[in-house]
Design an enzyme around this catalytic site. Structure first.
Site, PDB file in Angstrom:
ATOM      1  N   LYS A 183       0.847  -1.192   0.000  1.00 38.91           N
ATOM      2  CA  LYS A 183       0.000   0.000   0.000  1.00 38.91           C
ATOM      3  C   LYS A 183       0.887   1.250   0.000  1.00 38.91           C
ATOM      4  O   LYS A 183       1.496   1.594   1.003  1.00 38.91           O
ATOM      5  CB  LYS A 183      -0.921   0.051   1.222  1.00 38.91           C
ATOM      6  CG  LYS A 183      -1.962   1.188   1.108  1.00 38.91           C
ATOM      7  CD  LYS A 183      -2.331   1.792   2.431  1.00 38.91           C
ATOM      8  CE  LYS A 183      -1.309   2.714   3.002  1.00 38.91           C
ATOM      9  NZ  LYS A 183      -1.171   3.996   2.219  1.00 38.91           N
ATOM     10  N   GLU A 259      10.173   1.865  10.617  1.00 33.61           N
ATOM     11  CA  GLU A 259      11.013   3.059  10.634  1.00 33.61           C
ATOM     12  C   GLU A 259      10.067   4.217  10.844  1.00 33.61           C
ATOM     13  O   GLU A 259       9.285   4.564   9.965  1.00 33.61           O
ATOM     14  CB  GLU A 259      11.789   3.171   9.320  1.00 33.61           C
ATOM     15  CG  GLU A 259      12.914   4.173   9.380  1.00 33.61           C
ATOM     16  CD  GLU A 259      12.499   5.514   8.855  1.00 33.61           C
ATOM     17  OE1 GLU A 259      12.328   6.434   9.695  1.00 33.61           O
ATOM     18  OE2 GLU A 259      12.344   5.658   7.642  1.00 33.61           O
ATOM     19  N   CYS A 293      12.608  11.950   7.972  1.00 33.35           N
ATOM     20  CA  CYS A 293      12.733  11.503   9.359  1.00 33.35           C
ATOM     21  C   CYS A 293      14.146  11.703   9.879  1.00 33.35           C
ATOM     22  O   CYS A 293      14.369  11.774  11.086  1.00 33.35           O
ATOM     23  CB  CYS A 293      12.321  10.049   9.487  1.00 33.35           C
ATOM     24  SG  CYS A 293      13.241   8.953   8.389  1.00 33.35           S
ATOM     25  N   GLU A 390       8.472  16.698  15.685  1.00 29.48           N
ATOM     26  CA  GLU A 390       9.121  16.553  14.387  1.00 29.48           C
ATOM     27  C   GLU A 390       8.587  17.627  13.444  1.00 29.48           C
ATOM     28  O   GLU A 390       7.389  17.676  13.155  1.00 29.48           O
ATOM     29  CB  GLU A 390       8.844  15.153  13.823  1.00 29.48           C
ATOM     30  CG  GLU A 390       9.671  14.809  12.617  1.00 29.48           C
ATOM     31  CD  GLU A 390       9.523  13.350  12.217  1.00 29.48           C
ATOM     32  OE1 GLU A 390      10.460  12.820  11.603  1.00 29.48           O
ATOM     33  OE2 GLU A 390       8.480  12.739  12.511  1.00 29.48           O
TER      34      GLU A 390
END
Length: 492
Positions: A183, A259, A293, A390
């Site tokens: 996906k 991750e 990230c 973040e």
């Protein structure tokens, strides 16, 4: 003067791949793909649901035994052909990425090269899957240890590196002999579809790779995880979604690798070479407009050099060209969507209210597209939300420090632990700080840690397992042990 590169973007409803056949969603629904630089709709793809998910998993399950039985060399050849095709189609793939995700063409080309290397790396790892053969301590039994495919895998990728993340997951799964249901992110399905077509052309058998594009991730992924048929989940995305998927995968005790998010510290010591530190900070902060990230989220700079560092970083950030990434020469493209840009502005506003100063940028521009200017903040207080969130945008938040023990404590004061960066001329200090940082990867005097030959991953709530390197294929293999009694008196 900039030039525009034509973008060969596919517009097709038939974007679900099941058992080697491209098809519409069972219920005929579609969703639109938007260019974040212009707001225009560039494609319409099938909007899969639970019925499509079930068909895809059935196809993967049916193909698993046959694919697992193929030779390592055959799997290696498929991956090598895919590598060659990706390299050959660099310009087309880069153009598609730029159109649906916004990254400048130069970065998109770099991602194509990065993605291709995963395919080449795992084409070489496919023929090096090893086992063991030894005796029990009393010599009565031979122990033969083999490694076998884990089985059908669920792959879920993010929008920020659509080609590289697809290759980083598909590559080891193919090499290990696993079939897949995949996906891709709703915002960037076109790149994943192009990669799937390349694998078909490279000779991957029908049913080994199945794709369901969807605007309802939960409606597709959750049935896969709870099915008991899929045996492995590989996910890249936010920590919040990762926690949710872990809970779902627990119901069938699936193998998982994840991750997740990051809050990377970048530490510039008093003795750092400032040119090297500035180069590294620009790479670690501005790669992919900060939507990574691994992005340097918090820039800790020693008080003795902070003024010079901030001044020079501001000059570099201010000169970056912002615009539609399809124009050659543009260095900073749009953010992915309105929500992502609003979050960045909120974090900047909160930091300023708490005492931070803006040296450049800091305001959302008018006009079409989700652009945000490269921004430098100084005097960022420890209670600012930007320190604990973040950013996922082109904002460099500079925090002054005096003491190394202090900076380690503050840097580790986060739920995440993906990557950290340390800049110093002192080798002992570099390793000491790197070892004390609670992260899975450390860049010493560099702002770039990603490499297909290296194990990529973090600690704490930044994830589980590793992707890439020699460890990358392990995530897709199970260990099987054979006990073989020896006849008395026989030797090896």
């Amino acid at each position: 003067m900039t030039t525009t590169v034509d973008r060969p973007v596919p517009v097709s409803d038939r974007s679900i791949l099941i058992g080697g056949r491209w098809r519409d969603a069972v219920d005929g629904r579609t969703f639109d793909v938007e260019n974040p630089a212009t707001g225009e709709i560039i494609a319409r793809v099938a909007d899969g649901g639970a019925a499509d998910a079930a068909l895809a998993l059935d196809a993967a399950s049916a193909a698993q035994s046959g694919w697992a039985a193929t030779s390592p060399r055959d799997r290696s050849v498929v991956l090598r052909r895919a590598f060659d095709l990706v390299v050959e189609r660099t310009e087309d793939l880069a153009a598609v990425m730029t159109a649906e995700m916004g990254k400048p063409l130069a970065e998109a080309r770099g991602e194509v090269a990065y993605a291709a290397e995963f395919l080449r790396w795992f084409s070489e790892e496919a023929v090096r899957i090893a086992g063991d053969h030894t005796l029990t301590g009393d010599g009565s039994t031979r122990m033969v240890v083999t490694r076998v495919p884990v089985g059908p895998c669920v792959l879920v990728t993010p929008w920020n590196f659509p080609l590289a993340m697809g290759a980083r997951k598909i590559g080891p799964a193919v090499a290990a002999g696993c079939t897949m249901v995949f996906k891709p992110a709703e915002q960037t399905p076109l790149t994943s579809l192009a990669l799937a077509r390349i694998f078909q052309e490279a000779g991957l058998p029908d049913g080994v790779l199945n794709i369901v594009t969807t605007s309802d991730a939960g409606g597709v992924v959750e049935p896969w995880l709870r099915s008991g048929v899929a045996r492995k989940l590989s996910f890249t995305g936010s920590t919040a979604v990762g926690r949710l998927l872990l809970g779902q995968a627990a119901s069938t005790v699936m193998r998982t690798s994840m991750e997740l998010g990051g809050n990377a510290p970048l530490v510039v010591c008093a003795d750092a070479d400032l040119e090297t530190a500035l180069d590294g900070a620009m790479i670690a902060k501005m790669r992919n407009m900060g939507e990574a990230c691994t992005a340097a989220n918090r820039l800790f700079v020693h008080r003795s050099v902070v003024d010079t560092f901030a001044e020079q970083l501001t000059a570099r950030m201010a000169e970056l060209t912002v615009g539609d990434g399809a124009h050659e020469g543009v260095r900073v493209g749009p953010l992915i969507d309105a929500e992502g840009r609003a979050k960045v502005q909120r974090l900047v506003d909160d930091a300023v209210r708490r005492g931070a100063r803006i040296l450049t940028g800091g305001a959302t521009p008018e006009g079409p597209g989700y652009f945000y200017p490269p921004t430098v903040l100084v005097d960022v207080p420890p209670d600012a939300e930007i320190v604990h969130t973040e950013i996922f945008g082109p904002v460099a938040a500079i925090i002054t420090f005096d003491d190394e023990d202090e900076v380690v404590r503050i840097a580790n004061d986060t739920e995440w632990g993906l990557v950290g960066y340390v800049f110093t001329r002192d080798v002992d200090r570099a390793f000491d700080l790197g070892e004390r940082l609670e992260v899975g990867m450390v860049g010493l005097n560099t702002g770039l840690v990603s490499n297909p030959a290296a194990p990529f991953g973090g600690v704490k709530q930044s994830g589980l397992g590793r992707e890439g390197g020699r460890l990358g294929i392990d995530e897709f293999l199970e260990v099987k042990y054979f006990a073989v009694p020896r006849r008395p008196g026989r030797t090896l």
